[in-house]
Design a protein around this motif. Structure first.
Motif, PDB file in Angstrom:
ATOM      1  N   SER A  13       0.845  -1.187   0.000  1.00  0.00           N
ATOM      2  CA  SER A  13       0.000   0.000   0.000  1.00  0.00           C
ATOM      3  C   SER A  13       0.886   1.244   0.000  1.00  0.00           C
ATOM      4  O   SER A  13       1.749   1.406   0.865  1.00  0.00           O
ATOM      5  N   THR A  15       1.063   5.644  -0.484  1.00  0.00           N
ATOM      6  CA  THR A  15       0.371   6.926  -0.456  1.00  0.00           C
ATOM      7  C   THR A  15       1.191   7.902  -1.278  1.00  0.00           C
ATOM      8  O   THR A  15       2.386   8.071  -1.043  1.00  0.00           O
ATOM      9  N   ARG A  28      -4.151   6.651  -2.343  1.00  0.00           N
ATOM     10  CA  ARG A  28      -3.514   5.418  -1.904  1.00  0.00           C
ATOM     11  C   ARG A  28      -3.828   4.327  -2.912  1.00  0.00           C
ATOM     12  O   ARG A  28      -4.936   4.266  -3.438  1.00  0.00           O
ATOM     13  N   SER A  48       2.156   3.469   2.953  1.00  0.00           N
ATOM     14  CA  SER A  48       1.042   4.070   3.688  1.00  0.00           C
ATOM     15  C   SER A  48       1.286   4.081   5.192  1.00  0.00           C
ATOM     16  O   SER A  48       0.924   5.036   5.874  1.00  0.00           O
ATOM     17  N   LYS A  52       1.351   7.668   7.491  1.00  0.00           N
ATOM     18  CA  LYS A  52       0.585   7.968   8.694  1.00  0.00           C
ATOM     19  C   LYS A  52       1.501   8.478   9.796  1.00  0.00           C
ATOM     20  O   LYS A  52       1.177   9.431  10.496  1.00  0.00           O
TER      21      LYS A  52
END
Length: 74
Positions: A13, A15, A28, A48, A52
């Motif tokens: 994943s 971003t 994403r 990802s 965060k």
């Protein structure tokens, strides 16, 4: 009822930090590990989970820099 086919494919994943192809900043998407590594090297996207952590650090930094902004001035 349709059955789904199980594959051993693992996606990472990502971003996006900059626009790339059909993706814009903040989007994403999942990619093969090789493509994910290329996106990281080109600084177009980050994993990802790391995104965060970076956002939380930026929020903490910006909130502590605000001080008394917006407070009543007497």
């Amino acid at each position: 009822m349709a059955t789904t086919k199980k594959t051993d494919r693992q996606l990472v994943s990502m971003t996006f930090r900059k626009p790339w192809g059909r993706y814009t900043k903040g989007d994403r998407a999942g990619f093969e590990p090789e493509r994910a590594k290329q996106l990281e090297e080109r600084k177009l996207a980050v994993r990802s989970a790391q995104a965060k952590d970076a956002e939380m650090a930026a929020d903490t930094k910006s909130s502590s820099a605000k001080g008394t902004e917006g407070a009543d001035k007497t």
